[in-house]
Motif scaffolding. Structure first.
Motif, PDB file in Angstrom:
ATOM      1  N   PHE A 103       0.839  -1.198   0.000  1.00 36.63           N
ATOM      2  CA  PHE A 103       0.000   0.000   0.000  1.00 36.63           C
ATOM      3  C   PHE A 103       0.875   1.251   0.000  1.00 36.63           C
ATOM      4  CE2 PHE A 103      -2.405  -3.416   1.841  1.00 36.63           C
ATOM      5  CZ  PHE A 103      -3.686  -3.247   1.362  1.00 36.63           C
ATOM      6  N   SER A 175      -7.274   2.393   1.311  1.00 38.64           N
ATOM      7  CA  SER A 175      -7.088   0.961   1.557  1.00 38.64           C
ATOM      8  C   SER A 175      -8.220   0.130   0.968  1.00 38.64           C
ATOM      9  CB  SER A 175      -6.966   0.696   3.068  1.00 38.64           C
ATOM     10  OG  SER A 175      -5.858   1.375   3.599  1.00 38.64           O
ATOM     11  N   SER A 178      -7.899  -0.087  -2.795  1.00 42.63           N
ATOM     12  CA  SER A 178      -6.788  -0.981  -3.162  1.00 42.63           C
ATOM     13  C   SER A 178      -7.198  -2.445  -3.047  1.00 42.63           C
ATOM     14  CB  SER A 178      -5.575  -0.689  -2.277  1.00 42.63           C
ATOM     15  OG  SER A 178      -5.062   0.607  -2.516  1.00 42.63           O
ATOM     16  N   CYS A 179      -7.915  -2.783  -1.984  1.00 43.13           N
ATOM     17  CA  CYS A 179      -8.319  -4.176  -1.783  1.00 43.13           C
ATOM     18  C   CYS A 179      -9.338  -4.618  -2.835  1.00 43.13           C
ATOM     19  CB  CYS A 179      -8.909  -4.347  -0.385  1.00 43.13           C
ATOM     20  SG  CYS A 179      -7.698  -4.210   0.953  1.00 43.13           S
ATOM     21  N   LEU A 193      -0.098  -8.966   2.470  1.00 49.08           N
ATOM     22  CA  LEU A 193      -0.200  -7.505   2.485  1.00 49.08           C
ATOM     23  C   LEU A 193       0.959  -6.935   3.296  1.00 49.08           C
ATOM     24  CD1 LEU A 193      -4.010  -7.202   3.348  1.00 49.08           C
ATOM     25  CD2 LEU A 193      -2.952  -7.680   1.122  1.00 49.08           C
ATOM     26  N   SER A 195       2.407  -3.447   5.206  1.00 53.38           N
ATOM     27  CA  SER A 195       2.158  -2.092   5.698  1.00 53.38           C
ATOM     28  C   SER A 195       2.767  -1.971   7.094  1.00 53.38           C
ATOM     29  CB  SER A 195       0.666  -1.782   5.723  1.00 53.38           C
ATOM     30  OG  SER A 195       0.436  -0.430   6.060  1.00 53.38           O
ATOM     31  N   HIS A 199      -1.389  -0.036  10.751  1.00 50.82           N
ATOM     32  CA  HIS A 199      -2.341  -0.050   9.646  1.00 50.82           C
ATOM     33  C   HIS A 199      -2.683  -1.458   9.171  1.00 50.82           C
ATOM     34  CE1 HIS A 199      -2.914   0.042   5.101  1.00 50.82           C
ATOM     35  NE2 HIS A 199      -3.978   0.679   5.530  1.00 50.82           N
ATOM     36  N   ARG A 202      -6.164  -3.178   9.783  1.00 50.52           N
ATOM     37  CA  ARG A 202      -7.240  -2.622   8.958  1.00 50.52           C
ATOM     38  C   ARG A 202      -7.126  -3.138   7.530  1.00 50.52           C
ATOM     39  NH1 ARG A 202      -7.749   2.650   6.288  1.00 50.52           N
ATOM     40  NH2 ARG A 202      -5.842   3.379   7.318  1.00 50.52           N
ATOM     41  N   ALA A 203      -5.905  -3.201   6.999  1.00 48.62           N
ATOM     42  CA  ALA A 203      -5.713  -3.675   5.629  1.00 48.62           C
ATOM     43  C   ALA A 203      -6.164  -5.128   5.477  1.00 48.62           C
ATOM     44  CB  ALA A 203      -4.244  -3.523   5.234  1.00 48.62           C
ATOM     45  N   CYS A 207      -9.279  -6.294   3.087  1.00 52.28           N
ATOM     46  CA  CYS A 207      -9.054  -7.207   1.962  1.00 52.28           C
ATOM     47  C   CYS A 207      -9.839  -8.501   2.137  1.00 52.28           C
ATOM     48  CB  CYS A 207      -7.559  -7.487   1.806  1.00 52.28           C
ATOM     49  SG  CYS A 207      -6.676  -6.158   0.942  1.00 52.28           S
ATOM     50  N   GLY A 216      -1.105 -10.424   6.728  1.00 56.29           N
ATOM     51  CA  GLY A 216      -0.456  -9.128   6.806  1.00 56.29           C
ATOM     52  C   GLY A 216       0.922  -9.173   7.427  1.00 56.29           C
TER      53      GLY A 216
END
Length: 270
Positions: A103, A175, A178-179, A193, A195, A199, A202-203, A207, A216
Motif C-alpha cells: 500500500f 485501503s 486498493s483491496c 499484504l 504495511s 495499519h 485494517r488492511a 481485503c 499481513g
C-alpha cells in the motif's frame, strides 16, 4: 492681651482646621488604596474554574456519554484487530503466496517516504526469499505530478525485484479501493499484504471483506511522532473502514479488468 489672645485664638483655629483637613485626607487616601487593591469582578481562579454540574444525575449522564463516545471511537479498531487475529506477522512468518500487495504511504520530492520505503524493503525481502512471485504496488496517481506506483516500482527494481514481476495499480486511493481493485481488477485471490503495524490490521480486514485470503506483514517502526500520528489517525480511519466492510461500496475508480498479475505470474513460470 486681647489682641494677643485673639491672635492665638485665630492661630489655634487654623491649626485645628489643618488637623481636620489632614485627618480627612489621610482617611480618603487609605480608602482609595483599599478600593484599588480590591479585584474587580470574581477572582481569576473563580472565573476560570471548571464548574461541574451539582446534581449526581447530570454528572452520571456526562460520564455515561463520555464512556459511550470512547466505545464508539475504539470499537471499529478493536473489531479489526480481532478480525485480523493471527493473520498478522513478520516477513519470516508470512506464508508463501503468489502475490504481495504494498500500500502507498506518500512521496517526498518524488521518492518514497521512509515509511513507504520500509514497506517496499519488506516486499523485496519476501520476493528474495521466495515467499512471493509478484509484487502489486497500489497507490495514488490522481495528479500528473504525483505518481506513487511508479516511484514504488523504481525503488523495488533498485532492490533487486525484476521490473516484469512488479504490477502497478494507479487508482489505489485508499485501503478499501486498493483491496477491491486487487480482487476485481487484478484477480488476486490470495496475497501477503505489507504495511506498518498500526495499519496492517485494517488492511487485512478490508481485503478479507473484499474477498481476498489475506495475511499481513506489519513493518516495525520506531515510536516517533510519525508513528503516534499514524496510530491516532487509525482511530479515525477505522470508522470509515468499518462502514466500507459493512456496505462494500465500489471504489472511486473501478475500470476494466487488467491481466498484469496473471501475465507477471506467467512470466515467472517460464
Amino acid at each position: 492681651m486681647r489682641g494677643r489672645n485673639g491672635g492665638s485664638g485665630a492661630a489655634g483655629e487654623r491649626r485645628a482646621a489643618l488637623g481636620r483637613w489632614l485627618k480627612e485626607n489621610r482617611l480618603s487616601v487609605r480608602s482609595a488604596r483599599r478600593r484599588s487593591a480590591r479585584p474587580i469582578g470574581p477572582r481569576t481562579s473563580e472565573r476560570f474554574a471548571l464548574r461541574l454540574p451539582r446534581t449526581r444525575r447530570v454528572q452520571r449522564l456526562l460520564v455515561q456519554g463520555l464512556v459511550a463516545a470512547c466505545v464508539l471511537v475504539l470499537a471499529p479498531a478493536t473489531w479489526m484487530r480481532v478480525e485480523a487475529g493471527e493473520r498478522v506477522g513478520t516477513t519470516a512468518e508470512a506464508p508463501a503466496r503468489e502475490v504481495a500487495v504494498v500500500f502507498g504511504a506518500g512521496l517526498w520530492k518524488g521518492r518514497p517516504t521512509p515509511y513507504l520505503a520500509h514497506r517496499l524493503d519488506a516486499a523485496a525481502e519476501l520476493y528474495r526469499t521466495g515467499k512471493v512471485k509478484v509484487v502489486l504496488v497500489t497507490g495514488d496517481n490522481s495528479r500528473v505530478e504525483y505518481d506513487e506506483p511508479d516511484a514504488m516500482r523504481t525503488y523495488l527494481t533498485g532492490r533487486g525485484v525484476p521490473d516484469e514481476r512488479i504490477v502497478s495499480d494507479y487508482a489505489g486511493f485508499d485501503s478499501w479501493d486498493s483491496c477491491v481493485r486487487a480482487k476485481k481488477i487484478f484477480g488476486v485471490d490470495r496475497a501477503v499484504l505489507v504495511s506498518q503495524g498500526f495499519h496492517i490490521h485494517r488492511a487485512v480486514t478490508l481485503c478479507r471483506s473484499a474477498g481476498i485470503d489475506a495475511y499481513g506483514v506489519g513493518v516495525d517502526e520506531p515510536r516517533d511522532a510519525t508513528w503516534y500520528y499514524g496510530g491516532a489517525r487509525e482511530l479515525a480511519a477505522s470508522g470509515k473502514a468499518a462502514l466500507d466492510a459493512l456496505l462494500r461500496p465500489d471504489p472511486r475508480f473501478l475500470g476494466p479488468e487488467e491481466r498484469g498479475v496473471t501475465e507477471a505470474l506467467a512470466t515467472g513460470a517460464r
